[in-house]
Design an enzyme around this catalytic site. Structure first.
Site, PDB file in Angstrom:
ATOM      1  N   ARG A  16      -8.359 -24.683 -14.152  1.00 57.96           N
ATOM      2  CA  ARG A  16      -8.792 -23.369 -14.651  1.00 57.96           C
ATOM      3  C   ARG A  16     -10.236 -23.397 -15.143  1.00 57.96           C
ATOM      4  O   ARG A  16     -10.601 -22.772 -16.130  1.00 57.96           O
ATOM      5  CB  ARG A  16      -7.851 -22.880 -15.772  1.00 57.96           C
ATOM      6  N   GLU A 493      10.938 -12.534 -32.777  1.00 54.63           N
ATOM      7  CA  GLU A 493      10.624 -13.415 -31.641  1.00 54.63           C
ATOM      8  C   GLU A 493       9.586 -14.498 -31.933  1.00 54.63           C
ATOM      9  O   GLU A 493       8.897 -14.960 -31.028  1.00 54.63           O
ATOM     10  CB  GLU A 493      10.189 -12.584 -30.409  1.00 54.63           C
ATOM     11  N   ARG A 524      -7.606 -14.243 -16.738  1.00 59.49           N
ATOM     12  CA  ARG A 524      -6.211 -14.390 -17.158  1.00 59.49           C
ATOM     13  C   ARG A 524      -5.363 -15.037 -16.081  1.00 59.49           C
ATOM     14  O   ARG A 524      -5.399 -14.628 -14.920  1.00 59.49           O
ATOM     15  CB  ARG A 524      -5.598 -13.039 -17.480  1.00 59.49           C
ATOM     16  N   ASP A 608      15.562  -6.758 -22.129  1.00 58.14           N
ATOM     17  CA  ASP A 608      14.291  -6.262 -21.594  1.00 58.14           C
ATOM     18  C   ASP A 608      14.259  -6.372 -20.080  1.00 58.14           C
ATOM     19  O   ASP A 608      14.530  -7.428 -19.521  1.00 58.14           O
ATOM     20  CB  ASP A 608      13.132  -7.093 -22.164  1.00 58.14           C
ATOM     21  N   HIS A 703      -1.320  -1.710 -27.066  1.00 64.98           N
ATOM     22  CA  HIS A 703      -2.403  -2.498 -26.461  1.00 64.98           C
ATOM     23  C   HIS A 703      -3.734  -2.222 -27.132  1.00 64.98           C
ATOM     24  O   HIS A 703      -4.685  -2.951 -26.952  1.00 64.98           O
ATOM     25  CB  HIS A 703      -2.511  -2.182 -24.967  1.00 64.98           C
TER      26      HIS A 703
HETATM   27  N1  GLN Z   1      10.912  -7.854 -26.442  1.00 67.96           N
HETATM   28  C1  GLN Z   1       9.628  -8.126 -25.879  1.00 67.96           C
HETATM   29  C2  GLN Z   1       8.548  -8.034 -26.947  1.00 67.96           C
HETATM   30  O1  GLN Z   1       8.643  -7.234 -27.802  1.00 67.96           O
HETATM   31  C3  GLN Z   1       9.311  -7.153 -24.773  1.00 67.96           C
HETATM   32  C4  GLN Z   1       7.973  -7.454 -24.163  1.00 67.96           C
HETATM   33  C5  GLN Z   1       7.702  -6.700 -22.891  1.00 67.96           C
HETATM   34  O2  GLN Z   1       8.336  -5.730 -22.591  1.00 67.96           O
HETATM   35  N2  GLN Z   1       6.724  -7.121 -22.137  1.00 67.96           N
HETATM   36  O3  GLN Z   1       7.578  -8.744 -26.918  1.00 67.96           O
END
Ligand code: GLN
Ligand code: ZN
Length: 763
Positions: A16, A493, A524, A608, A703
């Site tokens: 990279r 998470e 990326r 998800d 974002h």
């Molecule tokens: N549960 C994941 C999070 O909150 C969902 C991320 C995603 O949809 N890309 O990060």
């Protein structure tokens, strides 16, 4: 004699190098001359790696994106980027990222900021290109500098160069008309620039030019087909040989068109479009070259050279010198070199081929066809032996898993009661207010979390120490959510580096490369896990964390899983069985996890499916088949629960209109989706289609660091309530919060919760 060539090479570098150099340059820490020099070194190294092929691509290298480079070649810069004082490369960075470089001495925003160009997926790959922008007034002017310089550079190194261009029709197709004008109307203005470019290349003595027209593998209407005829009849005046190049799928109804355009040769994808071969052999005029993309440029498995030769030998006998061989598409979509994988399990490693290994396979095939299989007998035998081991390996083939898949029947994917009944039972248990608030799963991944993960992986932190850090994070997340007044909580998470890798690492049948990086956009890269075998779940993956989190609060805790379709679409997937079968195996593994979570007391479980949409085939006619097994897989994973357990799913995009019926078919109790950026435009989908279950249209864009205002959120949900009954609406952000800072998250969620209170009081 058969001719071998390549369509494109990964440019990011085996380690990279380009990524790190770009990021240093953008931060003002690497002089421009060093960045340019690295580009030249990478090109030279990559050409050397392709030595031995008859033609090597030139012009496939890009510092950021090959489509953006083409826009520069054609002089098609967005108006806001014109008149820039700096040079073309810095201007390209401005268009791609909104700015070029931040000077080291000045830490303020750099001069010359501009709105970044749109980025979108390159066909059905995970590569993103910068969308060309058009208006009715767009004019094109040729700037062949980049291409001619690289051509000269290649020739100085003794490379037999084949320049690569994006063809004129595909170039128009890839772009967007900002003023909604008809971009095909620009074709007559565009063609002279292509003709001038080809003239220049002809003047350099170039023998062949590869003209990429991958839209030939998509559904084209009459206007676009007509554009192909116009374009290539126009360009035929230039005395240079064009290889019309399509990939990613079969030509199907565009086959006749492609075969009869006035070009010297046609390249087709013989991996994902094998069915084109017979009709092409019959239709292709006898003076044209046929290039077959036989080595999979999208995947990382060793080819089965023996069986490939079985079908290629008669083709070679028929076509003779007119047969060319290549990878199916540019090798941009695979990692560079398997030799760097020293940590990978040797058994799995023996089944793989990255870009450099794929080119070796190509040369072997050509040798076997040109001089007979005997000339490369040892190499063919080694290839056959590796593939034979793969066919019988007990690591891959697990009768118990296959038996479970064989036993799947419709009942597995069906909830006991219809949505309305379930919703009533769930409401009794969950006792949520109207417009319940929740988040999508992740909370900020702080420096502390990342450090603990690094130390744990390197052994500097033991299991107990790591657990302690993660538990502390979970506890913090819960305190914060309770203080904010959210209704359905998540554990945050913290323990997950990535939503696919985290599960892959715990499932049997997955392997991980150390440096199998593939460019996603600009600097990326992603490192897709390798799904090599039958999938099973040795033990529960998330239950402990979720149960711990639930033990800290009386509010409902959402168990958080990645769905089977997303696990599949973000991995390199084995090619020895249909993707649908691998997906169903994943579905059974996730189902076990769902049921374990339920048994452990989870009342809400989110699965998800962030990547469901991107698995859609290029051809509409094949959508149904994909959607059928993909939706099925989700249902198998999710729908084994009792009526009382609430299933959520999440999708991070807003283009729903064309697949809304399938989404509804997944039958999740609640779906959260991205909508804020499109200002709820997506909800138009719900005008035509009455979505039957509950839905959380994302109320702010995670974002962006910008804070949403409370009234904006109220406004968005009011809009939604005009299409969806208020009692079925949830309030949540667009996606997970892991890339944001805590202060941003706190501020945004405070407003979101306040907005929900306003809604409860007013609607
Ligand atoms: N549960 C994941 C999070 O909150 C969902 C991320 C995603 O949809 N890309 O990060
Ligand atoms: Zn998302």
């Amino acid at each position: 004699m058969i001719t071998t060539h390549n369509l494109g090479f990964p440019r990011i570098g085996a380690r990279r190098e380009l990524k790190f150099a770009l990021e240093d340059y953008w931060n003002g820490q690497l002089p421009r001359a060093e960045l340019t020099a690295l580009g030249a070194r990478l090109r030279a190294r990559h050409w050397a790696g392709q030595a031995g092929l008859d033609f090597v691509p030139v012009g496939d290298f890009a510092f950021y994106d090959q489509v953006l480079d083409m826009s520069f070649t054609l002089g098609n810069l967005p108006e806001r980027a014109q008149g820039y004082g700096g040079d073309a490369l810095d201007n390209a960075f401005r268009i791609a990222r909104g700015r070029s470089v931040r000077p080291a001495e000045d830490h303020g925003p750099c001069c010359g900021e501009v709105a970044a160009g749109d980025m979108t997926k390159w066909f059905n790959t995970n590569y993103h290109y910068i969308v060309p922008e058009f208006t009715a007034g767009t004019r094109f002017t040729l700037d062949a500098t980049r291409l001619l310089e690289q051509l000269a550079e290649a020739r100085a190194l003794g490379v037999n160069a084949k320049p690569v261009l994006i063809g004129p029709v595909t170039y128009l197709w890839l772009g967007k008309a900002k003023d909604h004008s008809d971009r095909l109307a620009l074709l007559p203005r565009l063609l002279p620039v292509y003709a001038a470019l080809l003239e220049q290349l002809a003047g350099q003595g170039v023998a062949w030019v590869q003209v990429d027209e991958p839209i030939l593998a998509t559904d084209l209407d009459e206007n676009w087909r007509h554009a192909f005829n116009l374009a290539y009849h126009d360009l035929k005046a230039v005395r240079i040989r064009l290889l019309l190049t399509s990939y990613f799928g079969p030509l199907l109804d565009n086959l006749y068109l492609a075969a009869h355009l006035p070009v010297a040769g046609v390249h087709v994808d013989a991996v994902y479009g094998r069915e084109d071969l017979q009709p092409l052999l019959n239709l292709l005029p006898a003076h044209k070259v046929l290039s077959l993309g036989v080595i999979d440029g999208r995947n990382i498995w060793k080819s089965d050279l023996g069986s490939m030769l079985d079908w290629l030998e008669p083709v070679a006998a028929r076509l003779g010198d007119r047969l060319w061989l290549a990878p199916s598409c540019s090798l941009l979509h695979v990692p560079v070199d398997l030799a760097s994988e020293t940590q990978l399990d040797p058994e799995v490693r023996a089944w793989l081929a990255f870009a450099l290994q794929k080119l070796e396979e190509l040369k072997l095939l050509a040798a076997a066809l040109n001089e007979g299989r005997g000339s490369v007998a040892d190499a063919l035998a080694a290839n056959a032996a590796a593939n034979q081991r793969r066919r019988t390996a007990t690591r891959i083939h697990k009768p118990a898993v296959q038996a479970k898949v064989a036993r799947i029947d419709a009942s597995l994917g069906r909830r006991a009661s219809p949505y309305a009944t379930r919703a009533r039972r769930q409401a009794e248990i969950l006792r949520l207010p109207r417009f319940p608030t929740t988040t999508i799963g992740s909370f900020p991944q702080t420096a502390e979390i990342r450090q603990a993960r690094r130390q744990y992986k390197s052994g500097a932190l033991d299991e107990a120490g790591y657990q302690a850090v993660m538990r502390r994070e979970i506890a913090r997340c819960i305190r914060v959510q309770e203080a904010l007044g959210l209704d359905v909580l998540v554990h945050g998470e913290a323990e997950r580096n990535d939503m696919v890798e985290y599960f892959g690492e715990q499932l049997d049948g997955y392997a991980f490369s150390q440096s199998g990086w593939v460019q996603s956009y600009g600097s990326r890269c992603v490192k897709p896990p390798i799904l090599f075998g039958d999938i099973s779940r040795p033990k529960a993956m998330t239950v402990e964390w979720t149960a711990y989190a639930q033990s800290l609060t009386a509010k409902a805790m959402k168990g958080m899983l990645t769905g089977p379709v997303t696990l599949l679409n973000w991995s390199f997937v084995r090619d020895d069985q249909p993707r649908s079968v691998s997906c169903h195996q994943l579905a059974l593994a996730i189902r076990e996890e769902v049921l374990d979570l339920e048994r452990a007391g989870a009342r809400v479980i989110q699965i998800d499916e962030a990547a469901l949409r991107e698995g859609l085939p290029l051809r509409r006619s094949r959508w149904d088949e994909y959607l059928r097994w993909a939706v099925d897989a989700f249902r198998i994973a999710a729908n084994g629960v009792r009526d009382e357990t609430q299933i959520h799913t999440h999708m991070c995009y807003s283009e729903f209109n064309d697949i809304i019926a399938s989404i509804a078919d997944m039958d999740a109790d609640v779906i959260t989706i991205e909508t804020s950026r499109s200002d709820m435009a997506l909800l138009e989908a719900f005008d035509a289609f009455r979505y039957p279950n509950a839905i959380g249209p994302g109320v702010y864009d995670i974002h962006s660091p910008n804070l949403p205002s409370e009234s904006h959120i109220v406004d968005l949900i009011e809009k939604a309530a005009r299409r969806i009954p208020a009692e079925r609406l949830w309030v949540n952000p667009d996606c997970g919060l892991k890339t944001r800072r805590w202060d941003e998250v706190l501020a945004a969620l405070t407003r979101m919760v306040a907005a929900a209170r306003v809604l409860r009081a007013t609607l």
